[in-house]
Design an enzyme around this catalytic site. Structure first.
Site: not given
Lengths: 686, 686
Positions: B27, B156, B186, B260, B429, B479, B487, B491, B538
């Site tokens: 690049h 970017d 750029n 690029h 996260e 969990h 849940d 989950h 859990r």
């Protein structure tokens, strides 16, 4: 706020509170705090038809904060969807229609699966894109048959997730004025007040992306009503930052994280009802007056839909082609004869990377499957996923369309506006993945999304939900192994095939050559009950000579015998994708050495597992235990097919930066290695 | 800009261009456009010592836009790091020190592994946090031994990724003034100009998060110099939006995406050199004057480091305890006797969820391993990952510390400031995962990060890079199965264990009870060459009665025989985590029925695979082919241990919302099911 408003809002609050309390599990706080927002939206703005929940032109409502599911279920019940009080009483119980977090179609009116934060915002982006694409494609002057909005209710947690910024940025660039987000800013999350973790000006973040932003008191009916009206009137995407109070009404828990994720408890439920002037008994009490207000949605919705049906009829009368195409798209039907457009490849085409073959197939299909809409996360030149000349999905008022504007690089050619078929997602894999789920579940569109296989990691939370939602999304993942070469281990997938195959309901296809790539796309368009991942190479591969080998249509069965043998070869070599041609070279060498071998092309584990045992035993006869698998990816899981005693030729560490052929050779992906593994296996047997 | 500046900048540009051209891969565009930024930063601001690249108090430089690796390698060579021109000439070749994207420690001065966009920003967040924590913890009045900055060069593409917003938001909340980001704007990405995809005001996005933002002409040395100075002077994190031109100097490719990701080509290299007044031959030309300017970093760095050594000596003299603790932390040593603090559990403790046991272990360790720093993505009450009373990592000027400020919920107690040990990552996260990699590779800190196992999906791109970087990060994922219950499937992890095990270098530990959890933490602290994931329940589990069973220290070998048998049981039941107690119940039932069974606890596949064959064959004797595995997760991969003929009791679809015990029973996780599977296996054998 009128007394009647108050009654309705408290009815909604308490229904959700009782629902959570009955289950002894769930999230009461947000329903209590966001009830005003939900009430005003659902009774005054949302255009829906509870008796016809799949009315195509309905507004879409997305509860991005899926933990507030009790609020959504309460709204569905109150406004007359087919969801009973008994359903609410079975909240979070085995096989109930009211699971802990909303799952697409668990109950009528549940549009998307949410819970993992931020996902609903991404789905909503796709829903709003779908609406604009369909409107621009099928509406005709005087015949607006697509004309609806996407409303989102989101929480602080949604706004902290990075995907929310990707959505804000892309929706702003696309100027999706039909996307309206209510942000329930209660400033309390599961474990903290937001001053600990989240002090930014969220409204400002959306403003700099070109959104219409309002900041209001979300507990005030009139303020909410005015804001929703202003949002609807603006042609930019809109965010309403509504200051609310989690657990509103609970003497002990309001404005605390204690109200977030567990039932209030029987005593506090009583105290809350007293504080709000609500009868303590019975639970699930709904005053007739409140019910009547909500249930007005039934008549209103029926009228809206009837009016729409008239418009659709008039549209079809005036524009039969567009009308039929619209009907077909909404019904999810593929046009007749679409398969005739599929290209064919032969060895005379020379070596062809499957990404290039995939690009050719996509472009051939695009001409006939006219609702195929998609793009990549800024990788079209590499993933070959542009549909040439079919236009760019952009705001028709985009400054680049102005005369004399500087040339926009990356445009695909053709129309420039919402009817453009090519979506430029930018370097936003996560929002892309969530958005295509929205495109898929909206109806009317067959969406695809592309990036490098390695970056499927960024998409993963959304892939999982697409699979859970049985959304028909096509992922095009290229640069599928070490063989991509110089970009090195950060870009070379290793564990991704195993990781994707492990997702329930996900269909992974890794075609071995250009011809199998055609078949893979055929499966991708027809396999409708979940996402499909096409795994394609960067490097060129031979187009296999099918005159001497089995036809590629075997791909549809997941695995098939490629070479001819007497049914009981000495050794079976199982390969996928780019390693199939390598296996064939090994097969030739073994044949020269007098060893009978069989090459099995196994583009899809999932399709193979779905075949009857009799077929599977034909491909992999149980008594032939000398087996070698070859796949330039983690060996994880291959014991399923080669047994504990076979040889798995795979990649058990990260890749390396060097020209692709060098990396492949150094990592053992050579015909010689396969041959020697096969011979060693045979030698070690009695 | 002086002629000398110009000479140096072009030397940097052309070295990168020649490096890419020689490799015929890479690049060139960003190095050409960002050379002014890099030159001013590296020659005037960056405090580093090329001859001592691991000097603890060096400034950290993060090339978040890892594709511009040729720029980084050129800088390292020019400023005198041990990276030769020959190394540059072997860019992207097999076993070279200059891989396609920077890999941590591939060459001295490469701090982190980047390439997947946005990751470097997240790593930099962690590096900047580490600096503040170490400074606040170990500096004493008059003795600033930790006093450095983290500089980032981002693109970017980095800014489009959602993680960039998470980083902006959290760094702003934490007011990390030592974090300075240069944004090489750029306006061209791999496939497009940014007007197509990215029209937001990025500077504004950072401003609303509390950053110091400047917008400058990034091609102007004086402007860059002034901006860097102002950024350094401000006590907020800073962003410099520097407008640059990709491929600067290339007559044909400047400002196009053609610059690029591929070499300019020999003709265009020549044309560019001509345009910039650079000799066309030889390649890799470095004028002596330019070299001297860059190489001044050697003397300057040596002086800086010598001065720091003096300060460290004085600090240690004045504050021997702090001095010794600092030395030990930086050396990565654990304090003597740390293992004595580990708690012990017995069946008399009643049933204990492994998340609760983990919390107890963590809190016990926290008192002695005083550089254990971490937290969760807004889940402390659920993941049990708060270190009680050890303070909250926040800006000491946070408004909540003002007298009379409203109470901040979620605070952990203890100090409030950068010496706080508890990091509140918010619902972010992804940034959390990238940040803890930064904390780990900075040195001086043992970091951990926690969320629900299902949400490890959000962390995945960063987990992969942590593993590639051999970063010692501890993930606490709770969990961990269907058993979390209500849940529901959004989950409930299913595929996550397989997906994580498939990542090369990742160590996954799923302890079966509180006692194994202690051992898991012991391994987590001592296993230093990569990330470790603790997988915790859990739900409550029995504390196994070790008087009748093998000791939990067997965890360190990955798998061990839990029950007593004669060495040749009829059937082996292999279980992990919460399913071990279930396997023991099955074992008891089988024993009652006169069937000899063995229960193997297998908390870690990776540790088990690392054992010698002799040990593995003791645990799983090859001749005992009747095997059942039980794990409440995808069956994917279990054939490795049970063979094709064994029975895998796993989860081959998504979970369901209902109370945990109900879900587990309905999905077949019962002792009866294990017993019947074992009996069926035995019955089907000769």
């Amino acid at each position: 706020m009128s007394d009647r408003d108050d009654l309705c809002i408290n009815a909604l609050r308490m229904l959700a509170v009782d629902t959570v309390q009955k289950a002894e599990s769930g999230h009461p706080g947000m329903p209590m705090g966001a009830a005003v927002l939900a009430y005003v939206l659902w009774t005054r703005y949302l255009r829906h038809s509870p008796a016809q929940p799949s009315w195509p032109d309905r507004d879409r409502f997305v509860l991005s904060a899926g933990h507030a599911s009790a609020l959504l279920y309460s709204l569905l019940h109150l406004t007359g969807y087919d969801l009973t009080l008994d359903d609410l009483k079975r909240f979070r119980q085995w096989e109930s229609r009211t699971p802990g977090h909303p799952e697409r179609d668990c109950a009528p009116g549940v549009e998307v699966s949410t819970g993992p934060l931020g996902q609903g915002l991404g789905n909503a982006l796709g829903l709003a894109m779908a609406e604009r694409w369909l409107a621009e494609t099928f509406n005709r002057p005087g015949h607006d048959i697509v004309d609806h909005r996407t409303w989102v209710l989101a929480s602080d947690g949604d706004m902290m997730e990075g995907i929310s910024s990707e959505v804000a940025s892309l929706a702003g660039t696309l100027r999706l004025g039909r996307l309206n987000v209510l942000y329930d800013a209660n400033q309390v999350t599961l474990s903290a007040t937001t001053d600990l973790t989240f002090t930014e000006d969220v409204g400002g973040r959306f403003e700099v992306c070109g959104w219409h932003v309002q900041r209001i008191n979300g507990m005030d009916v009139d303020a909410v009503d005015a804001a929703l009206g202003a949002a609807r009137a603006d042609d930019r995407p809109s965010l309403i930052v509504a200051r609310t109070h989690i657990g509103y009404g609970s003497p002990k828990k309001q404005d605390t994280f204690g109200a977030h994720g567990e039932p209030l408890g029987p005593d506090e439920v009583r105290a809350t009802k007293r504080a709000l002037g609500w009868p303590e008994e019975p639970a699930f009490h709904i005053p007739d007056e409140a019910r009547a207000v909500f249930r007005a949605a039934l008549d209103r919705g029926a009228a809206l839909e009837a009016e729409w049906q008239r418009r659709v009829g008039a549209h079809r009368g005036a524009e039969p082609d567009a009308g039929n195409a619209f009907a077909r798209a909404v019904a999810g039907e593929l046009p007749e004869g679409w398969q005739e457009r599929l290209p064919a490849f032969t060895p005379r085409d020379g070596d062809v990377a499957t990404r290039d073959a995939g690009g050719k197939v996509l472009n051939a299909l695009a001409g006939v499957v006219t609702n195929l809409v998609g793009g990549s996360a800024d990788l079209n030149p590499s993933t070959k996923t542009a549909m040439a000349g079919l236009g760019d999905f952009e705001s028709p008022h985009h400054p680049s369309t102005a005369p004399g504007a500087p040339k926009t690089q990356g445009a695909t050619g053709g129309v420039w506006g919402y009817a453009g078929r090519n979506v430029h997602f930018g370097v936003r894999e996560h929002a892309m993945a969530a958005a295509v789920t929205g495109l898929a579940v909206h109806g009317g569109i067959v969406p695809y999304a592309s990036t490098f296989l390695s970056f499927s990691d960024y998409m993963r939370p959304s892939i999982r939900l697409a699979s859970l939602s049985k959304a028909h999304v096509i992922y095009v993942w290229t640069h599928d192994s070490l063989a991509l070469g110089e970009d090195g281990p950060t870009h070379q997938p290793v564990e991704h095939l195993a990781s994707l195959r492990a997702i329930p309901g996900m269909l992974v296809l890794r075609p071995s050559d250009a011809t199998e790539t055609v078949e893979a796309w055929r499966v991708a368009l027809t396999h409708r009950d979940g996402p499909v991942g096409l795994i394609l190479t960067r490097q060129k591969l031979p187009v296999l000579d099918r005159t001497a080998l089995a036809p590629a249509t075997g791909l549809a069965k997941g695995a098939y015998v490629l070479t001819k043998d007497g049914g009981s070869p000495d050794v079976i070599v199982i390969a996928t994708g780019s390693e199939v041609s390598l296996a064939l070279a090994a097969h030739a060498a073994l044949t020269r050495d007098g060893i009978s071998s069989r090459v099995v092309s196994m583009p899809s584990w999932e399709l193979f597992e779905a075949q009857p045992r009799s077929y599977r035993d034909t491909v992999l006869p149980p008594h032939v235990r000398a087996r070698v698998s070859v796949e330039a990816a983690s060996p994880f899981g291959w014991e399923r097919y080669v047994g504990r005693d076979g040889v798995i030729i795979g990649v058990d560490r990260f890749g390396a930066s060097a020209p692709g052929p060098v990396v492949m050779r150094e990592y053992g992906f050579t015909a010689e290695h396969v041959v020697s593994a096969a011979k060693q296996l045979l030698a070690s047997r009695p």
